[in-house]
Design a protein around this motif. Structure first.
Motif, short mmCIF file in Angstrom:
data_model
loop_
_atom_site.label_atom_id
_atom_site.label_comp_id
_atom_site.label_asym_id
_atom_site.label_seq_id
_atom_site.Cartn_x
_atom_site.Cartn_y
_atom_site.Cartn_z
N GLY A 1 0.81 -1.21 0.00
CA GLY A 1 0.00 0.00 0.00
C GLY A 1 0.84 1.27 0.00
N GLY A 2 2.15 1.11 -0.02
CA GLY A 2 3.05 2.25 0.05
C GLY A 2 3.27 2.95 -1.27
N VAL A 3 4.00 4.07 -1.22
CA VAL A 3 4.26 4.91 -2.39
C VAL A 3 5.76 5.21 -2.46
CG1 VAL A 3 3.81 7.15 -3.46
CG2 VAL A 3 1.99 5.98 -2.22
N ILE A 4 6.31 5.05 -3.66
CA ILE A 4 7.70 5.43 -3.92
C ILE A 4 7.70 6.67 -4.80
CG2 ILE A 4 9.82 4.81 -5.15
CD1 ILE A 4 9.34 1.90 -4.40
N THR A 5 8.54 7.64 -4.43
CA THR A 5 8.78 8.81 -5.26
C THR A 5 10.22 8.78 -5.73
OG1 THR A 5 7.17 10.13 -4.03
CG2 THR A 5 8.78 11.34 -5.36
N TYR A 6 10.40 8.85 -7.04
CA TYR A 6 11.72 8.97 -7.66
C TYR A 6 11.82 10.42 -8.12
CZ TYR A 6 11.55 3.81 -8.12
OH TYR A 6 11.45 2.46 -7.90
N PRO A 7 12.61 11.26 -7.43
CA PRO A 7 12.67 12.68 -7.82
C PRO A 7 13.60 12.93 -9.01
CG PRO A 7 14.03 12.30 -5.88
CD PRO A 7 13.37 10.98 -6.21
N SER A 8 13.24 13.90 -9.80
CA SER A 8 14.09 14.43 -10.88
C SER A 8 14.70 13.37 -11.78
CB SER A 8 15.22 15.28 -10.27
OG SER A 8 14.68 16.29 -9.46
N VAL A 9 13.85 12.56 -12.37
CA VAL A 9 14.33 11.52 -13.30
C VAL A 9 14.52 12.20 -14.65
CG1 VAL A 9 13.83 9.30 -14.36
CG2 VAL A 9 13.10 9.74 -12.01
N THR A 10 15.77 12.46 -15.00
CA THR A 10 16.07 13.14 -16.27
C THR A 10 16.82 12.19 -17.20
OG1 THR A 10 18.02 14.12 -15.27
CG2 THR A 10 16.03 15.46 -15.30
N SER A 11 18.03 11.80 -16.81
CA SER A 11 18.81 10.86 -17.63
C SER A 11 18.88 9.49 -16.96
CB SER A 11 20.22 11.41 -17.84
OG SER A 11 20.89 11.54 -16.60
N CYS A 12 18.07 9.28 -15.95
CA CYS A 12 18.11 8.07 -15.14
C CYS A 12 17.09 7.03 -15.60
CB CYS A 12 17.80 8.40 -13.68
SG CYS A 12 18.84 9.67 -12.97
N LEU A 13 17.22 5.85 -15.03
CA LEU A 13 16.20 4.81 -15.13
C LEU A 13 15.79 4.41 -13.72
CD1 LEU A 13 17.46 2.34 -17.91
CD2 LEU A 13 15.64 4.05 -18.08
N THR A 14 14.51 4.17 -13.54
CA THR A 14 14.04 3.63 -12.27
C THR A 14 13.61 2.19 -12.50
OG1 THR A 14 11.74 4.34 -12.57
CG2 THR A 14 13.25 5.92 -11.53
N VAL A 15 13.84 1.37 -11.50
CA VAL A 15 13.45 -0.04 -11.57
C VAL A 15 12.62 -0.32 -10.32
CG1 VAL A 15 14.23 -2.43 -11.75
CG2 VAL A 15 15.62 -0.60 -12.75
N THR A 16 11.35 -0.64 -10.52
CA THR A 16 10.46 -0.94 -9.41
C THR A 16 10.04 -2.40 -9.49
OG1 THR A 16 9.61 1.33 -9.50
CG2 THR A 16 8.32 -0.28 -8.24
N VAL A 17 10.27 -3.12 -8.39
CA VAL A 17 9.88 -4.52 -8.29
C VAL A 17 8.60 -4.57 -7.46
CG1 VAL A 17 10.54 -6.81 -7.45
CG2 VAL A 17 12.27 -5.29 -8.45
N ARG A 18 7.56 -5.12 -8.07
CA ARG A 18 6.28 -5.31 -7.38
C ARG A 18 6.28 -6.71 -6.77
NH1 ARG A 18 2.56 -1.49 -8.02
NH2 ARG A 18 2.92 0.06 -9.65
N LEU A 19 6.23 -6.76 -5.45
CA LEU A 19 6.24 -8.04 -4.75
C LEU A 19 4.83 -8.62 -4.67
CD1 LEU A 19 8.57 -6.98 -1.81
CD2 LEU A 19 9.20 -8.27 -3.86
N ARG A 20 4.76 -9.93 -4.66
CA ARG A 20 3.46 -10.59 -4.59
C ARG A 20 2.70 -10.18 -3.34
NH1 ARG A 20 3.83 -16.53 -5.74
NH2 ARG A 20 4.03 -15.74 -7.84
N GLY A 21 3.39 -9.90 -2.24
CA GLY A 21 2.73 -9.49 -1.01
C GLY A 21 2.24 -8.06 -1.01
N GLY A 22 2.48 -7.30 -2.09
CA GLY A 22 1.97 -5.95 -2.21
C GLY A 22 3.01 -4.87 -2.00
N GLY A 23 4.16 -5.20 -1.47
CA GLY A 23 5.20 -4.20 -1.26
C GLY A 23 5.91 -3.85 -2.56
#
Length: 188
Positions: free
Chosen positions: A64-86
């Motif tokens: 149920g949480g929220v991740i903020t990746y600030p100022s993504v300009t030349s970057c890549l973000t990688v988000t793993v969605r866990l089966r338990g919801g995290g």
């Protein structure tokens, strides 16, 4: 009556905390292939509901949480969605931010944080056209003067997806890659 050497050993053991109370606090033996260090990374029972993940960082949020990746300009973000919801996320930077992880260290750190937990999906977002898939294996800073840095040609969505899947030891089918314009990314 105990002999003097035995009594001395018992007193020293009690003095340094190796007595019965210390034994009660000693962790149980671990199964083959497990380590205490990995367990502390993998399990995050106190993961917060919100996290800001800056360049070169890996963090986790609770279901149920929220991740903020600030100022993504030349970057890549990688988000793993866990089966338990995290969510477990990483903010990969083209160039290392002092004190943070380089691009070739970000996937191993993310993999360690996820551990063996079941994964539903892996989402890669950001400046896809600025990234050569090899940057996850060898950071730009690692190249010498005589060693040319690979330059991306267009958006290698498939190459980035394969590099992330391989780096995390997960099936390619779990990974999606999207080019996202500059700015903050918010993942719920």
């Amino acid at each position: 009556m105990a002999s003097a050497p035995v009594l001395a050993v018992v007193l020293i053991a009690l003095e340094i905390g190796a007595g019965p109370s210390a034994r009660a606090q000693t962790p149980e033996p671990m199964a083959i292939g497990h380590t205490r260090g990995a367990a502390s990374v993998v399990h995050s029972p106190a993961a917060p509901l919100e996290a800001t993940i800056s360049e070169g960082q890996v963090k986790e949020v609770a279901p149920g949480g929220v991740i903020t990746y600030p100022s993504v300009t030349s970057c890549l973000t990688v988000t793993v969605r866990l089966r338990g919801g995290g969510l477990v996320g990483a903010h990969a930077s083209l160039f290392q931010v002092p004190g943070e992880l380089r691009s070739d260290r970000i996937l191993p750190a993310l993999k360690a944080r996820v551990g063996g937990r079941p994964v539903l999906a892996i989402e890669v977002k950001g400046a896809v056209g600025a990234w050569h898939p090899s940057y996850f294996g060898k950071a730009i800073e690692s190249y010498g003067d005589a060693d040319p840095v690979p330059v991306p040609v267009g958006q290698d969505v498939e190459g980035v997806a394969r590099a992330v899947a391989d780096g995390l030891g997960r099936p390619r089918s779990l990974v999606t890659v999207r080019d996202v314009p500059d700015g903050d990314q918010i993942v719920r």
